[in-house]
Design a protein around this motif. Structure first.
Motif, mmCIF file in Angstrom:
data_model
loop_
_atom_site.group_PDB
_atom_site.id
_atom_site.type_symbol
_atom_site.label_atom_id
_atom_site.label_comp_id
_atom_site.label_asym_id
_atom_site.label_seq_id
_atom_site.Cartn_x
_atom_site.Cartn_y
_atom_site.Cartn_z
ATOM 1 N N ARG A 1 -11.821 -12.156 0.695
ATOM 2 C CA ARG A 1 -11.395 -11.658 -0.600
ATOM 3 C C ARG A 1 -9.886 -11.664 -0.760
ATOM 4 O O ARG A 1 -9.367 -11.503 -1.838
ATOM 5 N N CYS B 1 0.817 -1.210 0.000
ATOM 6 C CA CYS B 1 0.000 0.000 0.000
ATOM 7 C C CYS B 1 0.843 1.249 0.000
ATOM 8 O O CYS B 1 0.421 2.283 -0.453
ATOM 9 N N TYR C 1 -8.924 -5.377 10.532
ATOM 10 C CA TYR C 1 -9.319 -4.814 9.246
ATOM 11 C C TYR C 1 -9.252 -5.861 8.144
ATOM 12 O O TYR C 1 -10.117 -5.965 7.295
ATOM 13 N N LYS D 1 -5.867 -6.286 -8.576
ATOM 14 C CA LYS D 1 -6.664 -5.163 -9.049
ATOM 15 C C LYS D 1 -6.729 -4.078 -7.988
ATOM 16 O O LYS D 1 -6.606 -2.917 -8.276
ATOM 17 N N MET D 2 -6.933 -4.485 -6.741
ATOM 18 C CA MET D 2 -7.111 -3.516 -5.675
ATOM 19 C C MET D 2 -5.855 -2.672 -5.530
ATOM 20 O O MET D 2 -5.910 -1.463 -5.432
ATOM 21 N N HIS E 1 -12.040 -8.611 5.490
ATOM 22 C CA HIS E 1 -11.942 -8.830 4.051
ATOM 23 C C HIS E 1 -11.277 -10.153 3.703
ATOM 24 O O HIS E 1 -10.896 -10.365 2.566
#
Lengths: 476, 463
Positions: free
Chosen positions: A46, A9, A39, A55-56, A43
């Protein structure tokens, strides 16, 4: 898993890496829910879909235009100097009061209802009229307030509008080193290529080192121009050197602009701050130059109100219209009350241009005294200052001090970065490293120089003097 | 003037003489006094400006200033901001003189602090003033910063029509491809006026607009020009598609306080899974009826905001300090009064709802059919009856009917509105050329002046 993802990130500037990193199974890390932060647990279902994961990471990436443009010298150094015990001669921020009548105009205007709503996007009518009136005195022609002037969010905004409006991907733009640091990232953000040329000093023996000793080599400059050169960015008076380009120097630049069919973006924010024996020339007034020049000015620097963030671009309508197109798609309009106050302040001084009371005359007189005091002060502690002919900065060669900077971490930084951090920490005096105004390749040429700002009240300069005197006593 | 295109002789410069001696001062030499245009061998303007230089507002604003016209076109109040806001600005400009200097680039600290705390509560997030808030030059500046930070060449951006007109050129300037989806009217069965809530997205159609290239969707609620306030269910639809396709949601909520009839404004960032992919944009101008202050903000996760900061520091860097100080003080006041009858955010929508209702009644009297807006400063009205009665109003060949109607109305009826086709993509303008937008964020005296004009219009309609 979490570690890898967190790193992903923050690696906004490493797209190749992002594209090749895949899901956890390739990294071979544990994926048990018990080890995942809350967090990610949400998710979790996924996380293991490789396609979504890739993609993210890609989707939240920055647009390419800002790749590598995230660091900024001011953010770093203003944080350092924020400590109130530090005497701040770093950022170009006056700590003197703006002139009384300027403050009064803004106060008066704050009481007028209608000025709290939108005004004309390209510039508040009374302001563009005042600017046109003021600058017509310097240009041979009348300046059309609606078509040949644009009011922007500071001179910074004018630079942005000019570059976004006129510079395209693949264009080359000549930038003179040292340069006000935003020129390079703005040129890159437009997808263009900055082509650098340094100012070079001739040897000075015995006499005072002056900003006028720093010049461009005409042949070197000519070699930078080619058919892809879209523009050259000129800054006179110059930040950080304080150089005021002479008529002859500007003629060399003008000749090349005309020969190579190039635009000139002339940043003249310090146009009023010129010291005895020097004169500010506007390159746009030279033959053949009006039609290819955008001249930028600043209310902040003109009236010592940097927080008003109002600037302007002046030029021929076939250029200004493109800056106006950028304006209508970026901020649309600037703040109304500030523009009206600026217009009123300009009228006051326009009416008394020859008067010593006119701020355009009184401020440079006031600053020349401060400049001379700074020169003397810096010399007294063994720093070699370059006496500026204009502007409100002075740079000095700090290498002669031979300061022991070994306790400064991060040895990859240029010398002047380390020096400024050391000086801020140990001497409680801050400045700005001049290599911040250089591109990667030329940083070494300027890494011994540090920039001091002298548009400061006497008590600030007194405090600086105390520090500098104590410092020099320590040495001997 | 199109200056694009390459010339064969690369070394030549063509000088066009535009009006010799135009504006020249006496005694100046010939070489300098002739205003020469420049025709460069390379294209003069950057390609990013292609197709975005036209500004539809200029024409209408000019027309309105020419005659004795009641201006119900542009979206700004013609009454003063609340006293506490005016005082806050006066305080900011006459207090500490250091407020005349630069503040922190990403926002004046007291402002980012209050925005983080105020909106943190509303959005249910623990917001850090340095990481989750960016102050911009109006919401307009916030939009620009968001597009530039995230939209790349070839990225698709879903824009819901009708849209605030800058979304399209901002997408184009960032090299993006706008993908439009229209709100469509499901009219009331009876003869009652439609509400903006009758304008809806078709879920299947919306879903079909998302592709692997979709980078962002821009949402505007309450919507300009319609006044639609998206319901929670509608936002859930948008949210689920954004999550499914991993799309960033840019939500323009400048009119968030201007909601009527007990309608609730819902911020999509509060929906599950949305905070991390949403940029929420707000405006001090619309919040405090001080559009001339040009202070806006973006709220969102650090992972997105950091890219906006990069754009910000390379475009304008700082926003004016004193206006930010005034907005900070105004929010501090509102925080103390939040939810109470004394809150501006409670009083303003109540007062403006009355303006809205007044305008609706008045417009009906001349045969216009306003769509009752649930929120915002605006309402649109159907001019179909006029279109069928007066189909041939003067205008350019392909000019949509609503633009001709507005010009006719300005000239003949002394009223200004904005043609709604401005808020549509070019291919759809002909489908939506029978609506015009009125702004009711106006002083009582303006609405009375409007009534006078409408009365005269009504009289003219009598046989």
């Amino acid at each position: 898993m979490f570690l890898a993802r967190a790193r992903l990130c923050t690696l906004g500037s490493r797209p190749k890496f992002l594209k090749t990193i895949c899901a956890s199974k390739i990294l071979g890390l544990s994926t048990s829910a018990a080890t995942l932060p809350r967090y990610l647990v949400k998710h979790q279902s996924r996380l293991f879909r490789e396609d979504i994961f890739q993609k993210m990471s890609l989707k939240f990436k920055n647009a390419k235009r800002i790749e590598g443009l995230d660091s900024n010298v001011w953010i770093e150094f203003t944080k350092l100097a924020a400590d109130p015990s530090v005497v701040n001669l770093g950022q170009g921020l006056p700590d003197i009061s703006p002139p009384v009548y300027v403050k009064e105009e803004l106060s008066k205007i704050a009481a007028i209802d209608s000025l709290n709503q939108y005004t004309r996007g390209f510039g508040h009518p009374s302001l563009v009229k005042a600017l046109s009136c003021l600058y017509e005195k310097f240009y041979q022609n009348q300046i059309n307030p609606n078509k040949e002037i644009l009011v922007t969010v500071g001179a910074y905004g004018s630079l942005f509008n000019a570059i976004q409006g006129l510079i395209d991907e693949g264009d080359e733009v000549i930038v003179i080193v040292p340069f006000y640091d935003c020129y390079e990232p703005m040129v890159r953000m437009a997808g263009a290529i900055p082509v650098f040329i340094p100012l070079r000093s001739k040897l000075v023996d015995g006499k005072k080192w002056s900003s006028s000793d720093w010049t461009l080599d005409p042949q070197e400059l000519a070699s930078k121009f080619n058919s892809k050169t879209k523009a050259i960015i000129l800054n006179t008076p110059h930040n950080p050197l304080g150089k005021v380009y002479t008529k002859e120097e500007l003629q060399v630049i003008a000749d090349l602009c005309i020969k190579y069919d190039t635009l000139c973006i002339s940043d003249e924010v310090y146009e009023w701050l010129v010291y005895t024996g020097n004169k500010h020339f506007k390159i746009a007034t030279f033959p053949g130059m009006w039609e290819r020049t955008i001249t930028i000015g600043s209310a902040g620097k003109t009236f010592s109100v940097t927080g008003w963030k109002l600037g302007w671009s002046i030029g021929p309508k076939h250029l200004i219209k493109h800056l106006q197109t950028v304006q209508q798609n970026t901020v649309y309009t600037c703040a109304t009350p500030l523009q009206e106050a600026l217009a009123q302040a300009l009228w006051i001084d326009i009416k008394r241009m020859d008067d010593p009371e006119c701020y355009f005359n009184s401020l440079p007189k006031e600053l020349e005294v401060k400049r001379n005091r700074m020169v003397h002060l810096l010399e007294s502690v063994g720093l070699k200052p370059i006496v500026p002919d204009g502007g409100y900065f002075i740079i000095a060669d700090v290498s002669l001090l031979d300061t022991d900077l070994s306790d400064m971490k991060n040895s990859n930084e240029p010398y002047d970065y380390k020096f400024v951090k050391w000086m801020t920490k140990n001497k409680k005096l801050s400045a700005i490293p001049v290599s911040a105004f250089c591109n990667a390749e030329t940083k070494l040429q300027f890494e011994k120089f540090v920039r001091f700002c002298f548009i400061k009240k006497d008590s600030t300069l007194d405090a600086a003097e105390e520090i500098i005197k104590a410092w020099s006593r320590q040495k001997f | 003037m199109a200056l694009g295109g390459m010339f064969r002789n690369a070394a030549a410069i063509y000088l066009h003489l535009v009006g010799p001696f135009r504006g020249k001062k006496s005694g100046a030499s010939l070489a300098r006094c002739l205003h020469q245009t420049l025709v460069m061998t390379k294209q003069l303007q950057a390609r990013r400006l292609n197709g975005i230089d036209h500004n539809p507002w200029v024409e209408f604003v000019k027309l309105a200033s020419e005659a004795d016209v009641v201006n119900l076109g542009q979206g700004f109040p013609d009454f003063a901001p609340p006293d506490f806001a005016v005082e806050a600005f006066q305080h900011a400009v006459s207090g500490d003189f250091m407020l005349n200097q630069y503040t922190k680039a990403f926002g004046y600290p007291p402002l980012t602090k209050i925005l983080a705390s105020f909106f943190g509560k509303l959005l249910g997030q623990d917001m850090d003033p340095l990481k989750n808030v960016l102050v911009t030059v109006g919401a307009y500046g916030a939009l620009f910063t968001a597009f530039q930070a995230l939209v790349d060449e070839g990225d698709e951006v879903i824009i819901i029509e009708p849209f605030f007109d800058c979304y399209e050129p901002m997408t184009l300037m960032a090299g993006g491809r706008p993908v439009f989806v229209s709100l469509k009217l499901s009219p009331n069965q009876d003869r009652e006026l439609d509400s903006s809530s009758n304008w809806q997205l078709d879920p299947t159609e919306l879903a079909s607009k998302f592709t692997s290239r979709t980078k962002a969707l821009i949402l505007n609620t309450p919507n300009n020009p319609l006044g639609k306030v998206f319901s929670r269910a509608e936002l859930e639809l948008v949210a689920s598609l954004c999550q499914q396709h991993d799309v960033v949601c840019i939500t323009d909520e400048v009119y968030q306080w201007l909601v009527y009839d007990g309608c609730q404004h819902v911020s999509i960032a509060t929906l599950p899974g949305m905070w991390e992919r949403t940029l929420t944009i707000g405006s001090a101008g619309k919040t405090f009826s001080a559009t001339g202050w040009k202070v806006g903000w973006v709220l969102g996760p650090e992972s997105l905001l950091k890219h906006l900061r990069t754009v910000h520091q390379n475009s304008i860097f700082h926003c004016p300090t004193q206006a930010q100080a005034a907005v900070a003080q105004s929010f501090e006041r509102e925080q103390l009064h939040f939810g109470q009858p004394s809150s501006y955010f409670v009083q303003l929508p109540q007062a403006i709802q009355r303006c809205r209702d007044h305008m609706i009644q008045s417009l009906k009297s001349v045969g216009l059919r306003p769509v009752i807006p649930q929120g915002s400063y605006f309402l649109i009205t159907d001019i179909s009856e006029f279109k069928s009665k007066m189909p041939n109003l003067p205008g350019a060949a392909d000019e949509p009917y609503d633009r001709r109607f507005v010009k006719w109305m300005i000239k003949n009826k002394g009223l200004m509105a904005i043609p709604v086709s401005i808020f549509y993509s070019v291919p759809h303008q002909k489908l939506f050329d029978h609506y015009i937008r009125f702004c009711f964020m106006k002083d009582e005296s303006t609405l009375q002046a409007m009534d006078k004009k409408l009365q005269k219009w009504k009289d003219d309609l009598r046989p």
